[in-house]
Motif scaffolding. Structure first.
Motif, PDB file in Angstrom:
ATOM      1  N   ALA A 186       0.840  -1.194  -0.027  1.00 28.39           N
ATOM      2  CA  ALA A 186       0.021   0.177   0.074  1.00 28.39           C
ATOM      3  C   ALA A 186       0.968   1.321  -0.051  1.00 28.39           C
ATOM      4  O   ALA A 186       0.617   2.175  -0.948  1.00 28.39           O
ATOM      5  CB  ALA A 186      -0.801  -0.050   1.236  1.00 28.39           C
ATOM      6  N   GLU A 187       1.983   1.364   0.826  1.00 30.49           N
ATOM      7  CA  GLU A 187       2.982   2.480   1.083  1.00 30.49           C
ATOM      8  C   GLU A 187       3.567   2.619  -0.616  1.00 30.49           C
ATOM      9  O   GLU A 187       3.817   3.615  -0.866  1.00 30.49           O
ATOM     10  CB  GLU A 187       3.940   2.074   1.912  1.00 30.49           C
ATOM     11  CG  GLU A 187       3.225   2.498   3.112  1.00 30.49           C
ATOM     12  CD  GLU A 187       4.459   2.267   4.565  1.00 30.49           C
ATOM     13  OE1 GLU A 187       5.596   2.613   4.035  1.00 30.49           O
ATOM     14  OE2 GLU A 187       4.019   2.056   5.655  1.00 30.49           O
ATOM     15  N   LEU A 188       3.921   1.441  -1.000  1.00 33.09           N
ATOM     16  CA  LEU A 188       4.580   1.520  -2.436  1.00 33.09           C
ATOM     17  C   LEU A 188       3.647   1.979  -3.283  1.00 33.09           C
ATOM     18  O   LEU A 188       4.203   3.095  -4.195  1.00 33.09           O
ATOM     19  CB  LEU A 188       5.175   0.415  -2.731  1.00 33.09           C
ATOM     20  CG  LEU A 188       6.312  -0.484  -1.828  1.00 33.09           C
ATOM     21  CD1 LEU A 188       6.629  -1.563  -2.401  1.00 33.09           C
ATOM     22  CD2 LEU A 188       7.635   0.664  -2.229  1.00 33.09           C
ATOM     23  N   ALA A 189       2.437   1.752  -3.348  1.00 35.70           N
ATOM     24  CA  ALA A 189       1.596   2.261  -4.565  1.00 35.70           C
ATOM     25  C   ALA A 189       1.245   3.789  -4.216  1.00 35.70           C
ATOM     26  O   ALA A 189       0.908   4.367  -5.240  1.00 35.70           O
ATOM     27  CB  ALA A 189       0.266   1.218  -4.293  1.00 35.70           C
ATOM     28  N   ALA A 190       1.003   3.942  -2.789  1.00 32.10           N
ATOM     29  CA  ALA A 190       0.921   5.640  -2.652  1.00 32.10           C
ATOM     30  C   ALA A 190       2.073   6.508  -3.239  1.00 32.10           C
ATOM     31  O   ALA A 190       1.521   7.396  -3.748  1.00 32.10           O
ATOM     32  CB  ALA A 190       0.611   5.653  -1.241  1.00 32.10           C
ATOM     33  N   LEU A 191       3.099   5.887  -2.878  1.00 31.93           N
ATOM     34  CA  LEU A 191       4.158   6.574  -3.516  1.00 31.93           C
ATOM     35  C   LEU A 191       4.320   6.826  -5.032  1.00 31.93           C
ATOM     36  O   LEU A 191       4.585   7.737  -5.294  1.00 31.93           O
ATOM     37  CB  LEU A 191       5.550   6.075  -2.846  1.00 31.93           C
ATOM     38  CG  LEU A 191       6.180   6.465  -1.491  1.00 31.93           C
ATOM     39  CD1 LEU A 191       7.054   5.429  -0.872  1.00 31.93           C
ATOM     40  CD2 LEU A 191       6.494   7.742  -1.337  1.00 31.93           C
ATOM     41  N   ALA A 192       4.121   5.540  -5.573  1.00 35.09           N
ATOM     42  CA  ALA A 192       4.034   5.615  -7.157  1.00 35.09           C
ATOM     43  C   ALA A 192       2.895   6.716  -7.700  1.00 35.09           C
ATOM     44  O   ALA A 192       3.089   7.099  -8.765  1.00 35.09           O
ATOM     45  CB  ALA A 192       3.860   4.093  -7.595  1.00 35.09           C
ATOM     46  N   ALA A 193       1.734   6.589  -6.989  1.00 30.50           N
ATOM     47  CA  ALA A 193       0.976   7.334  -7.405  1.00 30.50           C
ATOM     48  C   ALA A 193       1.060   9.258  -7.038  1.00 30.50           C
ATOM     49  O   ALA A 193       0.513   9.589  -8.223  1.00 30.50           O
ATOM     50  CB  ALA A 193      -0.493   6.979  -6.701  1.00 30.50           C
ATOM     51  N   GLY A 195      10.690   7.343   5.536  1.00 30.69           N
ATOM     52  CA  GLY A 195       9.595   7.692   6.160  1.00 30.69           C
ATOM     53  C   GLY A 195       8.907   9.151   5.939  1.00 30.69           C
ATOM     54  O   GLY A 195      10.014   9.857   5.614  1.00 30.69           O
ATOM     55  N   GLY A 196       7.856   9.523   5.894  1.00 28.82           N
ATOM     56  CA  GLY A 196       7.367  10.833   5.708  1.00 28.82           C
ATOM     57  C   GLY A 196       5.826  10.784   5.406  1.00 28.82           C
ATOM     58  O   GLY A 196       5.239   9.684   5.672  1.00 28.82           O
ATOM     59  N   THR A 197       5.221  11.994   5.347  1.00 29.98           N
ATOM     60  CA  THR A 197       3.782  11.905   5.019  1.00 29.98           C
ATOM     61  C   THR A 197       3.767  12.659   3.318  1.00 29.98           C
ATOM     62  O   THR A 197       3.976  13.714   3.176  1.00 29.98           O
ATOM     63  CB  THR A 197       3.217  12.915   5.989  1.00 29.98           C
ATOM     64  OG1 THR A 197       3.490  12.277   7.282  1.00 29.98           O
ATOM     65  CG2 THR A 197       1.701  13.231   5.563  1.00 29.98           C
ATOM     66  N   LEU A 198       2.938  12.038   2.592  1.00 33.20           N
ATOM     67  CA  LEU A 198       2.554  12.385   1.226  1.00 33.20           C
ATOM     68  C   LEU A 198       1.795  13.392   1.399  1.00 33.20           C
ATOM     69  O   LEU A 198       0.669  13.693   2.193  1.00 33.20           O
ATOM     70  CB  LEU A 198       2.116  11.205   0.669  1.00 33.20           C
ATOM     71  CG  LEU A 198       3.230  10.132   0.506  1.00 33.20           C
ATOM     72  CD1 LEU A 198       2.501   8.741  -0.412  1.00 33.20           C
ATOM     73  CD2 LEU A 198       4.564  10.378   0.055  1.00 33.20           C
ATOM     74  N   PRO A 199       1.563  14.184   0.294  1.00 35.32           N
ATOM     75  CA  PRO A 199       0.606  15.149   0.010  1.00 35.32           C
ATOM     76  C   PRO A 199      -0.860  14.876   0.281  1.00 35.32           C
ATOM     77  O   PRO A 199      -1.672  15.644   0.573  1.00 35.32           O
ATOM     78  CB  PRO A 199       0.884  15.580  -1.154  1.00 35.32           C
ATOM     79  CG  PRO A 199       2.310  15.546  -1.563  1.00 35.32           C
ATOM     80  CD  PRO A 199       2.344  14.087  -1.099  1.00 35.32           C
ATOM     81  N   ASP A 200      -1.206  13.643   0.096  1.00 31.68           N
ATOM     82  CA  ASP A 200      -2.515  13.288   0.143  1.00 31.68           C
ATOM     83  C   ASP A 200      -2.952  12.631   1.621  1.00 31.68           C
ATOM     84  O   ASP A 200      -3.792  12.037   1.909  1.00 31.68           O
ATOM     85  CB  ASP A 200      -2.953  12.078  -0.694  1.00 31.68           C
ATOM     86  CG  ASP A 200      -2.251  10.711  -0.655  1.00 31.68           C
ATOM     87  OD1 ASP A 200      -1.131  10.629   0.276  1.00 31.68           O
ATOM     88  OD2 ASP A 200      -2.209   9.813  -1.354  1.00 31.68           O
ATOM     89  N   GLY A 201      -1.708  12.822   2.498  1.00 32.60           N
ATOM     90  CA  GLY A 201      -2.042  12.301   3.791  1.00 32.60           C
ATOM     91  C   GLY A 201      -1.729  10.856   4.228  1.00 32.60           C
ATOM     92  O   GLY A 201      -1.547  10.413   5.398  1.00 32.60           O
ATOM     93  N   THR A 202      -1.056  10.286   3.287  1.00 34.05           N
ATOM     94  CA  THR A 202      -0.534   8.960   3.400  1.00 34.05           C
ATOM     95  C   THR A 202       0.652   8.939   4.449  1.00 34.05           C
ATOM     96  O   THR A 202       1.712   9.583   3.831  1.00 34.05           O
ATOM     97  CB  THR A 202      -0.269   8.183   2.158  1.00 34.05           C
ATOM     98  OG1 THR A 202      -1.565   8.208   1.218  1.00 34.05           O
ATOM     99  CG2 THR A 202       0.024   6.704   2.491  1.00 34.05           C
ATOM    100  N   VAL A 203       0.650   8.116   5.325  1.00 36.06           N
ATOM    101  CA  VAL A 203       1.893   8.082   6.269  1.00 36.06           C
ATOM    102  C   VAL A 203       3.028   6.800   5.738  1.00 36.06           C
ATOM    103  O   VAL A 203       2.225   5.801   5.593  1.00 36.06           O
ATOM    104  CB  VAL A 203       1.620   8.007   7.768  1.00 36.06           C
ATOM    105  CG1 VAL A 203       2.617   7.861   8.334  1.00 36.06           C
ATOM    106  CG2 VAL A 203       0.868   9.065   8.073  1.00 36.06           C
ATOM    107  N   ILE A 204       3.932   7.410   5.479  1.00 35.83           N
ATOM    108  CA  ILE A 204       5.065   6.156   5.000  1.00 35.83           C
ATOM    109  C   ILE A 204       5.685   5.863   6.249  1.00 35.83           C
ATOM    110  O   ILE A 204       6.471   6.932   6.881  1.00 35.83           O
ATOM    111  CB  ILE A 204       5.909   6.802   3.900  1.00 35.83           C
ATOM    112  CG1 ILE A 204       5.080   7.180   2.485  1.00 35.83           C
ATOM    113  CG2 ILE A 204       6.932   5.756   3.384  1.00 35.83           C
ATOM    114  CD1 ILE A 204       4.349   6.148   2.112  1.00 35.83           C
ATOM    115  N   THR A 205       5.794   4.876   6.821  1.00 37.05           N
ATOM    116  CA  THR A 205       6.550   4.269   7.922  1.00 37.05           C
ATOM    117  C   THR A 205       8.027   4.176   7.820  1.00 37.05           C
ATOM    118  O   THR A 205       8.192   3.744   6.621  1.00 37.05           O
ATOM    119  CB  THR A 205       6.016   3.175   8.630  1.00 37.05           C
ATOM    120  OG1 THR A 205       6.335   1.960   7.546  1.00 37.05           O
ATOM    121  CG2 THR A 205       4.571   3.296   8.814  1.00 37.05           C
TER     122      THR A 205
END
Length: 374
Positions: A29-36, A59-69
């Motif tokens: 899920a994190e990899l998919a969110a980063l790719a998007a 780790g970090g927080t993406l613009p859409d709010g997804t948290v990358i651990t």
């Protein structure tokens, strides 16, 4: 299909059944969110840009709010150098003492770059040349002679052909003559197949990550010719106690979830104690800088601390009330510290009596350790 066979097939069909899912599955899920959301330039055949790969590891927080651990807790520059190395024609060598997350970083780098961390050669004293180059299907070989159909590609050969990241774990445990098989692969980006009068050329996207340490017994030093083919990145031990507690807590939490063990927050105090003991013994001085202590023969790595806490949680879950206490980790600490029954036992007993015994709030820990050490 027999019931037992059906059960085996079902158990292996989903990552939720795997005891240890590959990084690309566990963090899909994190990899998919980063790719998007990743709009930065990507090297050929990379699933993510170098910036996104570094974000995935740190780790970090993406613009859409997804948290990358965070997958790695350490200096950002180390990760940036490792990632950019893979975008060049230089292979990457992750070097460090045992337990500095070399394998963990290697796996997650491959997962983020290629979406596949399974192209792996596990180095041992018995690793043959075929594990790096290629082998043969002997039934096909005897029936039809040397042919592409009879050839069994190694993970490295597959990575070359598919433009992916190959991994070689514990490179210095592989015999020196087998290590040098990599020289042509890394310098010429080709793997000759003399039996067929042909070769496999690496396509764009191919690179190799190796891990190594020079602290264990039985290592084989890399030749200067091979070492020149790598860009070496040294992974240090965690800089602070807080960083190490964070690393241990995260990894134990991930492992515990797959094993249905109690939640890590119930054992935070014991995690901090174990980390403190390990850091003081390997550093040779107490955390307040006032007392020098002797160091045992073992490395007392972060990985060993994770193992001690995981075993303690299992004891608490199956033979206790589910709350991690001093008695659950005492035996694990003794096993990690006392590798040499004679010398290390004296080091441990002296540490218990001069440091642990006098430390405020550690009486239960002292009693538990004394009990298993008797």
């Amino acid at each position: 299909m027999p019931e037992s066979t059906s059960a085996l097939t079902s158990a292996g069909s989903g990552t939720e059944q795997a005891l240890r899912p590959h990084a690309e599955s566990a963090f899909a899920a994190e990899l998919a969110a980063l790719a998007a959301t990743d709009d930065r330039p990507r090297p050929s055949r990379w699933n993510l840009s170098p910036w996104a790969v570094a974000t995935y590891l740190l780790g970090g927080t993406l613009p859409d709010g997804t948290v990358i651990t965070p997958k790695y807790v350490g200096p950002r520059r180390i990760v940036e150098v490792a990632v950019t190395t893979l975008a060049t024609d230089r292979a990457l060598l992750l070097l460090g003492v045992p337990g500095t997350a070399k394998t963990w970083v290697s796996e997650h780098l491959a997962a983020a770059v290629s979406g596949d961390s399974t192209l792996l050669v596990q180095g041992t004293a018995g690793t043959p040349e075929e594990a790096i180059r290629y082998g043969w299907n002997y039934a096909q070989l005897l029936t039809h002679g040397p042919s592409r159909a009879a050839l069994v590609p190694s993970p490295v050969m597959r990575a070359m052909a598919e433009g992916r990241i190959a991994r070689v774990e514990e490179l210095t445990r592989i015999p020196a003559d087998v290590q040098d098989t990599l020289i042509t692969i890394l310098s010429e980006k080709t793997l000759p197949i003399p039996e067929l009068g042909t070769e496999t050329q690496a396509v764009r996207g191919f690179n190799l990550i190796a891990t190594a340490n020079d602290r264990d017994r039985g290592v084989n030093d890399l030749s200067s010719a091979l070492r020149r083919r790598f860009n070496t990145v040294v992974l240090p031990l965690p800089a602070s106690a807080e960083d190490e507690v964070d690393i241990v807590s995260r990894r134990v939490g991930q492992i515990g979830t797959s094993l249905d063990l109690p939640a890590v927050p119930h054992g935070t105090d014991e995690i901090r104690r174990v980390v403190t003991v390990f850091r003081e013994l390997r550093g040779g001085i107490t955390e307040d800088g006032r007392t020098k202590v002797k160091s045992p023969s073992g490395t007392l790595s972060t990985a060993e601390a994770i193992s001690v806490i995981t075993n303690g949680l299992a004891l608490a879950a199956h033979f206790g009330d589910g709350v991690l206490r001093a008695g659950d980790v005492a035996a694990g600490i003794l096993g990690a510290v006392v590798r040499d029954p004679a010398a290390d036992r004296l080091v441990w007993q002296e540490y218990l009596e001069t440091v642990v015994r006098e430390r405020e709030g550690w009486k239960d820990f002292y009693r538990a350790c004394r009990e298993v050490s008797a």
